[in-house]
Write a protein that holds these residues in place. Sequence first.
Motif, PDB file in Angstrom:
ATOM      1  N   LEU A 169       0.836  -1.200   0.000  1.00 51.99           N
ATOM      2  CA  LEU A 169       0.000   0.000   0.000  1.00 51.99           C
ATOM      3  C   LEU A 169       0.870   1.247   0.000  1.00 51.99           C
ATOM      4  O   LEU A 169       1.970   1.256   0.549  1.00 51.99           O
ATOM      5  N   GLU A 170       0.347   2.303  -0.591  1.00 45.96           N
ATOM      6  CA  GLU A 170       1.104   3.552  -0.719  1.00 45.96           C
ATOM      7  C   GLU A 170       1.108   4.310   0.601  1.00 45.96           C
ATOM      8  O   GLU A 170       0.088   4.389   1.296  1.00 45.96           O
ATOM      9  N   TRP A 171       2.283   4.860   0.947  1.00 47.18           N
ATOM     10  CA  TRP A 171       2.392   5.762   2.094  1.00 47.18           C
ATOM     11  C   TRP A 171       1.947   7.149   1.669  1.00 47.18           C
ATOM     12  O   TRP A 171       2.496   7.748   0.734  1.00 47.18           O
ATOM     13  N   ILE A 172       0.911   7.686   2.325  1.00 41.27           N
ATOM     14  CA  ILE A 172       0.409   9.033   2.054  1.00 41.27           C
ATOM     15  C   ILE A 172       0.477   9.808   3.358  1.00 41.27           C
ATOM     16  O   ILE A 172      -0.155   9.422   4.353  1.00 41.27           O
ATOM     17  N   LYS A 173       1.244  10.866   3.364  1.00 43.18           N
ATOM     18  CA  LYS A 173       1.469  11.612   4.611  1.00 43.18           C
ATOM     19  C   LYS A 173       0.175  12.192   5.157  1.00 43.18           C
ATOM     20  O   LYS A 173      -0.095  12.128   6.359  1.00 43.18           O
TER      21      LYS A 173
END
Length: 405
Positions: A169-173
């Motif tokens: 899964l993508e890390w989104i701040k």
Amino acid sequence: MSKSLPGAIVLGLDSAIGLTIIRELGGHGVAVHGVGRGAGAIGAASRYCTSATERPKGAIADWLPGLIAATGARALLATSETDLMELAALPQTIDGCHILTPRSAQLEQVIDKGRTLAVAASVGLLVPQTWQPAEGDDFAARAADLLYPLVAKWARPPQAIALLEQAGLEWIKAEYVRTPDQLLALLERYRPIGRWPLIQQYCGGVGLGQMLYMEEGQATLRFQHRRLHEWPPEGGVSTLCQAEPLQRHRSQMASSEQLLRALRWDGPAMVEYRYEAESGRYWLMEVNGRFWGSLPLAWHCGACFAWESYRRVVLGERDPAPLPRGDLRARYMIPETKRLARLLLARDRIGDPFFRARPLADLAGYFLAFLDPRMRYYVFLWRDPGPWLRDMVQGFRKALRRERR
């Protein structure tokens, strides 16, 4: 000043933060031994860096004693959160070298944003409505009760990044949520890992950072600034910031000191707010327990937080720190240029739906800032041009690689 003071090791030659620490200590006569990720670290090009070492593989505990013995350093400072977490588990002093980083009990409280906000609320600070979703919660009921818009951000970023990578899964701040349906869709995305980001009320205003050096419950050095630009534009690294005179926000500075005292904090920290000038409200966002991205502005203004750590612990000095200037600005040119490019060419990629782009005003301001006598820079310095030259060469090489791909 001749380099006659006990040496210091700086972990983190690769950023403007580490470079500033090197310039601070080296400018005061400390022999600085830097550790970077590779041969191209910008801090290694500084005239204030006595020696530079490529970071050895393995845990810090495995190679640090040898580095201390080889350099004779009497202090160690670090810039990254992952390094701070490793160092927190080590003794406060190793072979006569003072580890000038937070201890585990302190660090845990500020890394976990939920715990920070709970302590802040207990001492009377204004905190945004916050919910930490957990297994078994009634997501639909909670989503219906929250105050929109919302921001989703991870309470413990280092742990979250590792979990997300494992799950693909993508890390989104930070993500911005305007409706209950959008929130439920976001929560469902993370159900496979059984962990969810912190859900927080969106707060308007401008970013205000109050920096303090704490020793035994008292602040010995204070500084503050407003964030004017960030990269990405909706929130992230400060790319243009302006010092605020200490006469302003005095009651809030006292509250920041009270919060750090309640956290039993020692050393440097930045308390971050969203400040609404119209209402006079200060919404606490987080406490940054490591050296922060806008450290170069503090240094240019004479607020030397790395030196404050060194002189108090290593030299045992107790005289008051000089009062910093409150009239300078500083900008981080490469990310500031990226920000301008996004405003001009890709405004649809700005995640914050409430961000108001002013592309023409920003374009004019970008060039007029070069004429501003109050302007300073994160990397460029006339008397120490090596890091800027290296940064430019590396940027050019990256652009060439992208073009070839």
